[in-house]
Design a protein around this motif. Structure first.
Motif, PDB file in Angstrom:
ATOM      1  N   VAL A   1      35.670  39.696  42.948  1.00 58.02           N
ATOM      2  CA  VAL A   1      37.140  39.281  42.191  1.00 58.02           C
ATOM      3  C   VAL A   1      36.836  39.000  40.924  1.00 58.02           C
ATOM      4  CG1 VAL A   1      38.847  37.730  42.526  1.00 58.02           C
ATOM      5  CG2 VAL A   1      38.137  38.848  44.823  1.00 58.02           C
TER       6      VAL A   1
ATOM      7  N   ASP B   1      42.278  41.197  43.954  1.00 62.48           N
ATOM      8  CA  ASP B   1      42.167  40.106  44.987  1.00 62.48           C
ATOM      9  C   ASP B   1      43.358  40.643  45.935  1.00 62.48           C
ATOM     10  OD1 ASP B   1      41.778  37.923  46.395  1.00 62.48           O
ATOM     11  OD2 ASP B   1      42.613  36.494  44.947  1.00 62.48           O
TER      12      ASP B   1
ATOM     13  N   LYS C   1      46.046  37.705  49.736  1.00 58.88           N
ATOM     14  CA  LYS C   1      44.875  37.556  48.772  1.00 58.88           C
ATOM     15  C   LYS C   1      43.505  37.396  49.748  1.00 58.88           C
ATOM     16  CE  LYS C   1      47.164  35.886  44.758  1.00 58.88           C
ATOM     17  NZ  LYS C   1      47.147  34.969  43.657  1.00 58.88           N
TER      18      LYS C   1
ATOM     19  N   SER D   1      40.464  36.686  48.780  1.00 60.75           N
ATOM     20  CA  SER D   1      39.910  35.431  48.322  1.00 60.75           C
ATOM     21  C   SER D   1      40.312  34.168  49.023  1.00 60.75           C
ATOM     22  CB  SER D   1      39.807  35.368  46.827  1.00 60.75           C
ATOM     23  OG  SER D   1      41.430  34.826  46.629  1.00 60.75           O
TER      24      SER D   1
ATOM     25  N   LYS E   1      35.551  37.263  48.776  1.00 62.34           N
ATOM     26  CA  LYS E   1      35.457  37.251  47.149  1.00 62.34           C
ATOM     27  C   LYS E   1      34.748  38.025  46.459  1.00 62.34           C
ATOM     28  CE  LYS E   1      36.388  31.888  47.961  1.00 62.34           C
ATOM     29  NZ  LYS E   1      36.023  30.789  47.662  1.00 62.34           N
TER      30      LYS E   1
END
Length: 205
Positions: free
Chosen positions: A186, A191, A176, A178, A183
């Motif tokens: 997202v 993500d 992921k 993020s 980020k």
């Protein structure tokens, strides 16, 4: 007579061409036949690909190049094997020059501040004759987190062109972005970042 001469000339030419053609690689997928030792990444034949969801409409893909790293391989004791990979973030590429430039910037990968993505294995768990789960520390955007790669042996043997003993693997994994501080957009842009590493390693004498 002309037909015979023509046929003989064609046969001779074919034999000459075959004589100048390198033999096909005799690659094996049998781990028991693979040479143990220390290997280095062959950067010209190693690719790192990535894929994210683009607004749910498509799976958008890109890649990295100029990969470096090492592999310590022990086919008789796979759990003792070790892998280390370094990927220059500035090598990121897509089919859009504008997007490629944006990805290098501080809103995304910030290649100027965080020039490398690295993966250093901490555990190798065999999962069948030619498969393994390789867990390691992945560092991206200044953040380090554990990631597990599914690794499949592609083949090993002497490269008929370079004459170097080479072993190849394909590894896949998901992270992921993020969680690594990337980020932007997202969840509009997915993500989940799917990684694929097509790795070629040359044995070091």
């Amino acid at each position: 007579m002309k037909s015979f001469l023509g046929s003989g000339l064609a046969s001779g030419l074919a034999l000459a061409l075959l004589a100048g053609t390198p033999a096909l690689a005799q690659a094996t997928r049998d781990p028991a036949q693979i040479q143990s030792g220390t290997y280095a990444v062959d950067p010209g034949h190693t690719q790192v690909g990535w894929r994210v969801s683009h607004m749910g409409f498509s799976n958008y893909a890109g890649g990295f190049s100029d990969v470096s790293g090492s592999l310590t391989l022990d086919p008789k004791n796979p759990a003792a094997s070790k892998l280390s990979i370094k990927v220059p973030v500035a090598s990121v590429t897509t089919t859009s020059a504008k997007l490629t430039g944006e990805l290098k910037g501080d809103q995304w990968l910030d290649a100027g501040k965080y020039p490398d993505m690295t993966f250093v294995s901490t555990k190798v768990a065999p999962a069948g004759k030619d498969h393994a789960k390789v867990t390691g520390d992945l560092t991206l955007h200044g953040v380090t987190k554990p990631v597990t790669l599914d690794v499949t042996l592609v083949g090993a043997g002497a490269n008929p062109l370079s004459k170097k003993y080479t072993v190849g693997f394909e590894a896949t994994g998901t992270l992921k972005r993020s969680e690594f501080g990337v980020k932007t957009y997202v969840p509009l842009i997915g993500d989940e970042l799917h990684l694929t590493i097509a790795g070629a390693f040359e044995r070091q004498d």
